[in-house]
Design a protein around this motif. Structure first.
Motif, PDB file in Angstrom:
ATOM      1  N   LYS A  46       0.825  -1.211   0.000  1.00 16.59           N
ATOM      2  CA  LYS A  46       0.000   0.000   0.000  1.00 16.59           C
ATOM      3  C   LYS A  46       0.856   1.257   0.000  1.00 16.59           C
ATOM      4  CE  LYS A  46      -4.235  -1.857   2.012  1.00 16.59           C
ATOM      5  NZ  LYS A  46      -5.237  -1.732   3.097  1.00 16.59           N
ATOM      6  N   ASP A  47       2.079   1.162   0.543  1.00 15.73           N
ATOM      7  CA  ASP A  47       2.982   2.311   0.498  1.00 15.73           C
ATOM      8  C   ASP A  47       3.387   2.631  -0.942  1.00 15.73           C
ATOM      9  OD1 ASP A  47       2.837   2.487   3.205  1.00 15.73           O
ATOM     10  OD2 ASP A  47       4.774   1.554   3.610  1.00 15.73           O
ATOM     11  N   LEU A  48       3.506   1.580  -1.767  1.00 12.80           N
ATOM     12  CA  LEU A  48       3.782   1.806  -3.184  1.00 12.80           C
ATOM     13  C   LEU A  48       2.597   2.480  -3.858  1.00 12.80           C
ATOM     14  CD1 LEU A  48       5.538  -1.425  -4.558  1.00 12.80           C
ATOM     15  CD2 LEU A  48       6.592   0.708  -3.843  1.00 12.80           C
ATOM     16  N   GLU A  49       1.398   1.975  -3.574  1.00  9.65           N
ATOM     17  CA  GLU A  49       0.189   2.524  -4.185  1.00  9.65           C
ATOM     18  C   GLU A  49       0.038   4.004  -3.857  1.00  9.65           C
ATOM     19  OE1 GLU A  49      -3.117   0.129  -3.024  1.00  9.65           O
ATOM     20  OE2 GLU A  49      -2.201  -1.743  -3.718  1.00  9.65           O
ATOM     21  N   ALA A  50       0.414   4.386  -2.640  1.00 12.08           N
ATOM     22  CA  ALA A  50       0.319   5.797  -2.241  1.00 12.08           C
ATOM     23  C   ALA A  50       1.243   6.670  -3.094  1.00 12.08           C
ATOM     24  CB  ALA A  50       0.665   5.946  -0.769  1.00 12.08           C
ATOM     25  N   ASP A  90       9.939   1.406   1.573  1.00 16.15           N
ATOM     26  CA  ASP A  90      10.903   2.431   1.170  1.00 16.15           C
ATOM     27  C   ASP A  90      11.256   2.361  -0.315  1.00 16.15           C
ATOM     28  OD1 ASP A  90      11.102   3.514   3.741  1.00 16.15           O
ATOM     29  OD2 ASP A  90      12.606   2.023   4.323  1.00 16.15           O
ATOM     30  N   ALA A  91      10.605   1.483  -1.076  1.00 16.80           N
ATOM     31  CA  ALA A  91      10.923   1.321  -2.493  1.00 16.80           C
ATOM     32  C   ALA A  91      10.417   2.518  -3.288  1.00 16.80           C
ATOM     33  CB  ALA A  91      10.319   0.032  -3.038  1.00 16.80           C
ATOM     34  N   GLY A  92      11.169   2.882  -4.342  1.00 14.12           N
ATOM     35  CA  GLY A  92      10.772   3.962  -5.233  1.00 14.12           C
ATOM     36  C   GLY A  92      10.590   3.449  -6.644  1.00 14.12           C
TER      37      GLY A  92
END
Length: 399
Positions: A46-50, A90-92
């Motif tokens: 979900k952090d990626l989706e954000a 923390d992935a970009g």
């Protein structure tokens, strides 16, 4: 007596402890075991989706883990008892190297792991809607296929990396062939995003993740497919096409026995200005459905835009038919122009030698004449005509 009793208790405890030690280190010794295909899972997607991105690919799907513990504990384990996780928080966008975190059951410790990291790629996230299709979980028995009476969702939303989402052709709703009969059964199953070949597309989320279907086992049959194709000829586009000659249908066996062929609605190519596939609409009898293998049938159309090229032809090469032998012709112009319409590849190779131009001088005497010219080509062309319909010619007596 009291002292003897205490001695017996102490001896019993010593014997029990020795027995425990024997069992632990001889009957159930400490040993190691290697699990070679432990799947890598990902947390915090979900952090990626954000960030508007999604997981596209990883350089490995599983790792090899060696663990240590008592034989009895290790014998109870399988790959699913070991959790290997990579944190995506923390992935970009683009390439990322993530640490692998391993979790084992309480009485088992890690000896080694084949990899410490996994390299993943992310890209822009996308979502689109695709149809759901009920299929056998494994390859079907020839001549049978599930028939759907009810389906909770006809279309599903697939979300993931843009290139992965683009690969998804449909969502498979898997059912077990062995459990199906001629009577209707209802199932609730997890769905699987797949490509045109039926291979699963990983790292793609489907919503809803489950589907409820009421299905029964039907029969299949291959029959001729009748298609009326409207392909009008014009001077803008050349349209060539290939159309399927057969279609596989499904339904109850007694219904299919009465079907000799299937007809499609007329297909009109007139509006197609680019190459592509034209979907088909069928005239299906009651109780007859298109089998999964024929769901993607369509007319493949190749569209080529026509171009026009002007060819200059010397009037010395014009044939004057039926000319009275007393006269000789003189043309007003040194050249005439032929306008040729065809595809670019054909036009490129054309020269004046590929054309025959003629006029008819039947019954004509000396003097000026305007004659209708006729042009033909040794090559098969879409259209060829003279820029000016009439050719001016002067007939004079021979000396």
């Amino acid at each position: 007596m009291e002292n003897n009793r205490k001695i017996n208790i102490i001896l019993s405890l010593i014997i029990a402890f020795c027995g425990w030690l024997y069992v632990m280190y001889n009957v159930d010794p400490t040993t190691t075991r290697t699990f070679r295909n432990v799947s890598i899972t990902y947390s915090n997607e979900k952090d990626l989706e954000a960030k508007g991105i999604a997981l596209k690919s990883a350089d490995k799907k599983s790792v090899e883990i060696e663990v240590e513990g008592h034989r009895s504990e290790l014998n109870k384990m399988d790959d699913s008892d070991i959790k290997v996780r990579a944190d995506l928080s923390d992935a970009g966008k683009g390439e990322n190297t993530l640490s692998l975190h391993v979790q084992t059951p309480p009485k088992v410790s890690i000896v080694s792991k084949s990899d410490e990291t996994v390299t993943v790629n992310t890209e822009a996230m996308d979502t689109r809607s695709v149809p759901g299709r009920v299929e056998y979980r494994t390859e079907r028995t020839s001549g049978t296929e599930p028939i759907v009476e009810e389906q909770s969702s006809d279309y599903f939303s697939v979300t993931g990396a843009k290139s992965k989402v683009k690969e998804v052709e449909y969502v498979r709703i898997p059912v077990e062939e062995q459990k199906l009969t001629g009577k209707t059964h209802t199932y609730s199953v997890s769905v699987i995003p797949v490509n045109r070949s039926g291979d699963e597309i990983t790292h793609v989320k489907v919503n809803p993740a489950k589907a409820s279907v009421a299905v029964f086992k039907g029969s299949t049959k291959s029959v001729p497919l009748n298609i009326e194709v409207n392909n009008p000829v014009n001077d803008e586009y050349l349209r060539t096409y290939s159309a399927p000659k057969k279609i596989e249908i499904k339904g109850k066996k007694e219904v299919l026995e009465k079907v000799e062929s299937i007809s499609a609605e007329p297909a009109d190519l007139e509006k197609m200005t680019e190459s592509g596939r034209l979907a088909l609409n069928y005239k299906l009898p009651d109780g007859v459905f298109v089998a999964n293998s024929s769901l993607n049938l369509g007319i493949t159309v190749n569209v080529t835009e026509y171009r026009t090229k002007e060819i200059e032809i010397s009037t010395k090469d014009v044939t004057v038919k039926n000319l009275n032998s007393k006269y000789k012709p003189t043309f007003e112009n040194k050249t005439i122009t032929a306008e040729v319409t065809d595809t670019g590849s054909m036009l490129e190779s054309l020269t004046a030698k590929d054309f025959d131009v003629s006029v008819d001088a039947s019954g004509l005497r000396s003097g000026p004449h305007s004659l209708k010219g006729t042009v033909n080509s040794t090559k098969k062309l879409h259209k060829v005509e003279l820029e000016s319909e009439n050719i001016n010619i002067y007939l004079s007596k021979k000396d």
